[in-house]
Design a protein around this motif. Sequence first.
Motif, mmCIF file in Angstrom:
data_model
loop_
_atom_site.group_PDB
_atom_site.id
_atom_site.type_symbol
_atom_site.label_atom_id
_atom_site.label_comp_id
_atom_site.label_asym_id
_atom_site.label_seq_id
_atom_site.Cartn_x
_atom_site.Cartn_y
_atom_site.Cartn_z
ATOM 1 N N TRP A 88 0.818 -1.212 0.000
ATOM 2 C CA TRP A 88 0.000 0.000 0.000
ATOM 3 C C TRP A 88 0.853 1.265 0.000
ATOM 4 C CZ3 TRP A 88 -4.715 0.526 -1.497
ATOM 5 C CH2 TRP A 88 -5.599 -0.530 -1.389
ATOM 6 N N LEU A 89 1.933 1.265 0.781
ATOM 7 C CA LEU A 89 2.802 2.442 0.816
ATOM 8 C C LEU A 89 3.478 2.671 -0.537
ATOM 9 C CD1 LEU A 89 4.385 2.043 4.358
ATOM 10 C CD2 LEU A 89 2.809 3.835 3.608
ATOM 11 N N VAL A 90 3.892 1.601 -1.204
ATOM 12 C CA VAL A 90 4.495 1.734 -2.530
ATOM 13 C C VAL A 90 3.463 2.278 -3.519
ATOM 14 C CG1 VAL A 90 5.482 0.443 -4.472
ATOM 15 C CG2 VAL A 90 6.274 -0.002 -2.142
ATOM 16 N N LEU A 91 2.239 1.794 -3.432
ATOM 17 C CA LEU A 91 1.183 2.292 -4.316
ATOM 18 C C LEU A 91 0.934 3.787 -4.089
ATOM 19 C CD1 LEU A 91 -1.064 1.728 -6.399
ATOM 20 C CD2 LEU A 91 -2.568 1.266 -4.450
ATOM 21 N N VAL A 92 0.858 4.188 -2.823
ATOM 22 C CA VAL A 92 0.643 5.608 -2.517
ATOM 23 C C VAL A 92 1.822 6.433 -3.037
ATOM 24 C CG1 VAL A 92 0.502 7.277 -0.617
ATOM 25 C CG2 VAL A 92 -0.893 5.207 -0.555
ATOM 26 N N TRP A 93 3.031 5.939 -2.846
ATOM 27 C CA TRP A 93 4.219 6.637 -3.342
ATOM 28 C C TRP A 93 4.129 6.851 -4.852
ATOM 29 C CZ3 TRP A 93 8.369 9.100 -1.370
ATOM 30 C CH2 TRP A 93 9.456 9.315 -2.196
ATOM 31 N N SER A 94 3.766 5.794 -5.561
ATOM 32 C CA SER A 94 3.670 5.892 -7.026
ATOM 33 C C SER A 94 2.559 6.849 -7.441
ATOM 34 C CB SER A 94 3.412 4.510 -7.622
ATOM 35 O OG SER A 94 4.504 3.654 -7.355
ATOM 36 N N LEU A 95 1.437 6.807 -6.741
ATOM 37 C CA LEU A 95 0.335 7.727 -7.062
ATOM 38 C C LEU A 95 0.720 9.176 -6.790
ATOM 39 C CD1 LEU A 95 -2.717 5.690 -5.725
ATOM 40 C CD2 LEU A 95 -2.109 6.123 -8.111
ATOM 41 N N LEU A 96 1.504 9.408 -5.746
ATOM 42 C CA LEU A 96 1.944 10.775 -5.454
ATOM 43 C C LEU A 96 2.868 11.311 -6.544
ATOM 44 C CD1 LEU A 96 2.539 10.599 -1.597
ATOM 45 C CD2 LEU A 96 0.763 11.876 -2.798
ATOM 46 N N TRP A 97 3.678 10.440 -7.152
ATOM 47 C CA TRP A 97 4.544 10.864 -8.240
ATOM 48 C C TRP A 97 3.777 11.049 -9.537
ATOM 49 C CZ3 TRP A 97 9.172 12.939 -8.197
ATOM 50 C CH2 TRP A 97 9.949 12.797 -7.066
ATOM 51 N N GLY A 98 2.621 10.414 -9.632
ATOM 52 C CA GLY A 98 1.777 10.605 -10.805
ATOM 53 C C GLY A 98 2.063 9.691 -11.974
ATOM 54 N N LYS A 99 3.047 8.810 -11.851
ATOM 55 C CA LYS A 99 3.300 7.861 -12.927
ATOM 56 C C LYS A 99 3.988 6.632 -12.347
ATOM 57 C CE LYS A 99 7.772 9.627 -14.387
ATOM 58 N NZ LYS A 99 8.591 10.021 -15.506
ATOM 59 N N PHE A 100 3.802 5.535 -13.063
ATOM 60 C CA PHE A 100 4.426 4.281 -12.650
ATOM 61 C C PHE A 100 5.666 4.043 -13.501
ATOM 62 C CE2 PHE A 100 0.010 3.771 -11.373
ATOM 63 C CZ PHE A 100 0.170 3.315 -10.067
#
Length: 194
Positions: free
Chosen positions: A25-37
């Motif tokens: 979940w933390l990795v997902l939130v991190w990626s969403l905050l950056w706006g791209k995977f």
Amino acid sequence: MNPESGASPRERAARWRDQLIALGWLVLVWSLLWGKFSWGNLVGGVLVAGAVLLFFPLPPVTFGGRLRPGPLLVFLVRFVGELVSASLHVARIAVQPGYRPRGAIIAVRLRVRTDLNLALTAEAVSLVPGTLIVEVDRDAGVLYVHVLDVHGPQDLTDSRERILAVERRIVRAVGSTAELRQVATDPVERGSGP
């Protein structure tokens, strides 16, 4: 001393599983905050999430209950009903000229004192307009709740009973059998007084 040293292999496996879920979940939130995977964001997210879990460990929140779809649906329908009703009540107070509502802070001792129940009940109560969690006494299982538009002692009793009813519906939806017995046998629930 390692808190897991006395734990059974099953408990250790459950703890690791919970840590992996939190990491995901933390990795997902991190990626969403950056706006791209991207691979860089994924690696950075794993490193940041790992550091967060290592340096800021959360207490284990165990889920000993089970999800019951019927009672969960009842909880959701009642919650939406309370949300709409309370929103209309607060809106009426807001537009009523010259009316000054009185508020009060009440202490509500929950019957099931698990961290999960405290968190779920506090969140559900706070989301309804006109009620706000001021403080939580985790050890005693007490929520201190600010309620809006209090006219007398009966309003305080009604607010306390509403909060306990929210707790009861949450426990019925996701609680264990022992927790269900706790909310079913409590004298407050049968109307013998606060």
